[in-house]
Design a protein around this motif. Structure first.
Motif, short mmCIF file in Angstrom:
data_model
loop_
_atom_site.label_atom_id
_atom_site.label_comp_id
_atom_site.label_asym_id
_atom_site.label_seq_id
_atom_site.Cartn_x
_atom_site.Cartn_y
_atom_site.Cartn_z
N ASN A 35 -33.67 34.77 23.54
CA ASN A 35 -33.87 35.26 22.18
C ASN A 35 -32.37 35.66 21.44
O ASN A 35 -32.36 36.59 20.86
CB ASN A 35 -34.73 35.93 21.81
N ALA A 36 -31.39 35.10 22.38
CA ALA A 36 -30.08 35.77 21.98
C ALA A 36 -29.74 35.93 20.47
O ALA A 36 -29.14 36.68 20.29
CB ALA A 36 -29.00 34.81 22.84
N ASP A 37 -30.10 34.79 19.60
CA ASP A 37 -29.57 34.91 18.52
C ASP A 37 -30.33 35.92 17.71
O ASP A 37 -29.71 36.54 16.67
CB ASP A 37 -29.69 33.33 17.63
N ALA A 38 -31.49 36.16 18.00
CA ALA A 38 -32.17 37.21 17.12
C ALA A 38 -31.70 38.67 17.56
O ALA A 38 -31.64 39.65 16.95
CB ALA A 38 -33.96 37.29 17.51
N CYS A 39 -31.15 38.76 18.81
CA CYS A 39 -30.65 39.93 19.38
C CYS A 39 -29.41 40.29 18.70
O CYS A 39 -29.08 41.15 18.38
CB CYS A 39 -30.55 39.97 21.09
N ASP A 40 -28.68 39.23 18.84
CA ASP A 40 -27.38 39.36 17.78
C ASP A 40 -27.69 39.89 16.71
O ASP A 40 -26.82 40.63 16.02
CB ASP A 40 -26.75 37.79 17.58
N ALA A 41 -28.77 39.54 15.73
CA ALA A 41 -28.94 40.03 14.39
C ALA A 41 -29.37 41.58 14.58
O ALA A 41 -28.95 42.39 13.73
CB ALA A 41 -30.04 39.30 13.87
N ASP B 206 -34.17 47.34 33.93
CA ASP B 206 -33.27 46.69 32.84
C ASP B 206 -33.93 46.58 31.34
O ASP B 206 -35.16 46.23 31.19
CB ASP B 206 -33.48 45.06 33.27
N LYS B 207 -33.36 47.30 30.67
CA LYS B 207 -33.96 47.46 29.28
C LYS B 207 -32.99 47.83 28.16
O LYS B 207 -31.68 47.58 28.55
CB LYS B 207 -34.67 49.16 29.27
N GLN B 208 -33.27 47.78 26.74
CA GLN B 208 -32.54 47.73 25.86
C GLN B 208 -31.66 49.10 25.75
O GLN B 208 -32.21 50.00 25.81
CB GLN B 208 -33.24 47.51 24.37
N LEU B 209 -30.40 48.92 25.51
CA LEU B 209 -29.67 50.14 25.43
C LEU B 209 -28.46 49.79 24.50
O LEU B 209 -27.71 48.92 24.46
CB LEU B 209 -28.90 50.21 26.89
N PHE B 210 -28.38 50.91 23.48
CA PHE B 210 -27.16 50.84 22.25
C PHE B 210 -26.05 51.48 23.33
O PHE B 210 -26.06 52.73 23.83
CB PHE B 210 -27.42 51.45 21.11
N TYR B 211 -24.91 51.38 23.10
CA TYR B 211 -23.70 51.84 23.83
C TYR B 211 -22.47 51.95 22.46
O TYR B 211 -21.95 50.87 22.12
CB TYR B 211 -23.05 50.82 24.67
N TYR B 212 -22.49 53.24 22.25
CA TYR B 212 -21.15 53.44 21.12
C TYR B 212 -19.93 54.03 21.81
O TYR B 212 -20.27 55.14 22.49
CB TYR B 212 -21.69 54.24 20.25
N ASP B 213 -18.85 53.66 21.59
CA ASP B 213 -17.57 54.37 22.08
C ASP B 213 -16.54 54.59 20.82
O ASP B 213 -15.92 53.32 20.63
CB ASP B 213 -17.21 53.84 23.23
N HIS B 214 -16.45 55.28 20.13
CA HIS B 214 -15.81 55.13 18.86
C HIS B 214 -14.28 55.45 19.23
O HIS B 214 -13.55 54.82 18.58
CB HIS B 214 -16.22 56.31 17.68
N ALA B 215 -14.05 56.29 20.07
CA ALA B 215 -12.58 56.31 20.78
C ALA B 215 -11.90 54.98 20.95
O ALA B 215 -11.02 54.47 20.59
CB ALA B 215 -12.34 57.53 21.52
N ARG B 216 -12.84 54.31 21.47
CA ARG B 216 -12.24 53.10 22.01
C ARG B 216 -12.57 51.67 21.26
O ARG B 216 -12.44 50.60 21.92
CB ARG B 216 -12.83 52.75 23.72
N ARG B 217 -13.24 52.04 20.30
CA ARG B 217 -13.70 51.07 19.20
C ARG B 217 -14.69 50.06 19.75
O ARG B 217 -14.26 48.84 19.71
CB ARG B 217 -12.72 50.54 18.68
N GLN B 218 -15.62 50.68 20.50
CA GLN B 218 -16.53 49.73 21.26
C GLN B 218 -18.12 50.04 20.74
O GLN B 218 -18.47 51.02 20.81
CB GLN B 218 -16.57 49.89 22.79
N PHE B 219 -18.67 48.77 20.31
CA PHE B 219 -20.15 49.05 19.82
C PHE B 219 -20.80 47.82 20.78
O PHE B 219 -20.80 46.95 20.09
CB PHE B 219 -20.15 48.80 18.29
N LEU B 220 -21.82 48.13 21.53
CA LEU B 220 -22.51 46.95 22.07
C LEU B 220 -23.73 47.29 22.22
O LEU B 220 -24.25 48.45 22.21
CB LEU B 220 -21.95 46.94 23.50
N CYS B 221 -24.73 46.25 22.50
CA CYS B 221 -25.94 46.60 22.56
C CYS B 221 -26.46 45.61 23.84
O CYS B 221 -26.21 44.53 23.72
CB CYS B 221 -26.97 46.18 21.36
N ALA B 222 -27.05 46.24 24.91
CA ALA B 222 -27.56 45.53 25.96
C ALA B 222 -28.94 45.23 26.04
O ALA B 222 -29.67 46.16 25.64
CB ALA B 222 -27.01 46.15 27.17
N PHE B 223 -29.36 43.93 26.00
CA PHE B 223 -30.54 43.58 26.13
C PHE B 223 -31.36 43.18 27.51
O PHE B 223 -30.58 42.83 28.21
CB PHE B 223 -31.23 42.46 25.15
N PRO B 224 -32.57 43.44 27.71
CA PRO B 224 -33.14 42.92 29.25
C PRO B 224 -32.82 41.60 29.20
O PRO B 224 -32.77 40.86 28.35
CB PRO B 224 -34.71 43.49 28.96
#
Ligand SMILES: [Zn+2]
Length: 241
Positions: free
Chosen positions: A81-87, A57-75
Motif C-alpha cells: 500500500n505504498a502509495d496510500a502510505c505516501d499520502a 515493526d510498527k508505524q513511526l513518525f520521525y522529525y528532525d528539524h535541525a537536519r531537515r528530515q521528516f520521515l514516516c516508517a510503516f510496517p
C-alpha cells in the motif's frame, strides 16, 4: 514532542512483555532516540523469560528539524500500500510544516528530506544517506545496478542493501539483507562500492535515472523495493491469466 507508550506484547514463548514503543520521534528534543534507532536498539527488546530478541515493526513518525528530515516508517506489511502510505506522510508534513501549519512554521517540501519508508532498516538507511550528504535516488539506482551485476548477491538471495557508513576513503559500505542467513565462511557480509561509482550514477541526473527506471520513486517513496513490488504484482497477474 516524541510520543512513547508502554505496551504489552506476547513473546513467542508465551510471556507477556511490557515494551516502550515510539509513535513519533522528535530528534530535536530527544536525540537519544535517534541514536537508539541508528544503533539498532529502537523497538528491539529481549524477553527475560526465554532471552529471544523481539523486534516490533510498527508505524513511526520521525522529525528532525535541525537536519531537515521528516520521515514516516510503516510496517513492512504495508509495502503493498505504498502509495496510500505516501499520502499519509505528505499529509502529516502538510499539517506540521506545510499549508496546514501556522505561516511562521511553513516550509517547502523541497527544503526537507520528506520520505515514506518501510521497516526500520529503510528508515536508518534514509537517515544515513542524508547525513552523508548523498542523494537517495542516486543510491537506490546504484543499488539496482550493483545487485543486477553481482551474481554472489543473487546466489545469497539478497533482497536489499542498507548503507552502513561512508568510509574515510569515500566508499559506500552496504550491509546486504538476505532471505537466507549467510554461511559462516561468507565473512562479515558488508560490501563496499567506490565513490567514483556513486559519482558516475549521480552524473546521469534524476531525470535520466527515472526515465530508465520510472518505478523507482513515487511521491515521497524512493526505493528499489518498489521495483521488486511491481515485479511481484506482474507475476501474480501472469499467474491469474
Ligand atoms: Zn519469550
Amino acid at each position: 514532542m516524541s510520543i512513547v507508550n508502554a505496551q504489552i506484547v506476547s513473546c513467542k514463548c508465551g510471556a507477556r512483555v511490557e515494551l516502550d514503543l515510539a509513535d513519533s520521534i522528535h530528534v530535536d528534543r530527544h536525540p537519544h532516540l535517534r541514536q537508539r534507532l541508528l544503533d539498532g536498539e529502537l523497538h528491539s527488546f529481549t524477553c527475560l523469560a526465554c532471552l529471544r530478541t523481539i523486534v516490533i515493526d510498527k508505524q513511526l513518525f520521525y522529525y528532525d528539524h535541525a537536519r531537515r528530515q521528516f520521515l514516516c516508517a510503516f510496517p513492512m506489511s504495508e509495502l503493498g500500500n505504498a502509495d496510500a502510505c505516501d499520502a499519509i506522510t505528505r499529509n502529516a508534513f502538510d499539517q506540521a510544516l506545510g499549508s496546514g501549519a501556522p505561516p511562521v512554521l511553513q516550509v517547502k517540501p523541497e527544503q526537507y528530506l520528506l520520505r515514506t519508508c518501510f521497516g526500520l532498516d529503510e528508515l536508518r538507511d534514509k537517515i544515513r544517506i542524508d547525513d552523508a550528504k548523498l542523494n537517495d535516488l542516486v543510491v537506490e539506482e546504484l543499488k539496482c545496478q550493483v545487485m543486477a551485476n553481482t551474481p554472489a548477491l543473487q546466489e545469497r538471495g539478497v533482497i536489499a542493501l542498507w548503507l552502513r557508513r561512508v568510509a574515510p576513503d569515500g566508499s559506500l559500505e552496504f550491509l546486504p539483507e538476505a532471505t537466507q542467513r549467510p554461511a559462516p565462511e561468507a565473512g562479515p557480509g558488508a560490501m563496499a562500492v567506490s565513490r567514483a561509482f556513486y559519482d558516475d550514477v549521480a552524473a546521469l541526473g534524476h531525470e535520466a535515472i527515472l526515465a530508465a527506471r520510472p518505478g523507482l520513486a513515487w511521491g515521497s517513496h524512493v526505493s528499489m523495493r518498489r521495483l521488486w513490488m511491481e515485479s511481484r504484482k506482474q507475476a501474480r497477474h501472469g499467474a491469474a491469466r
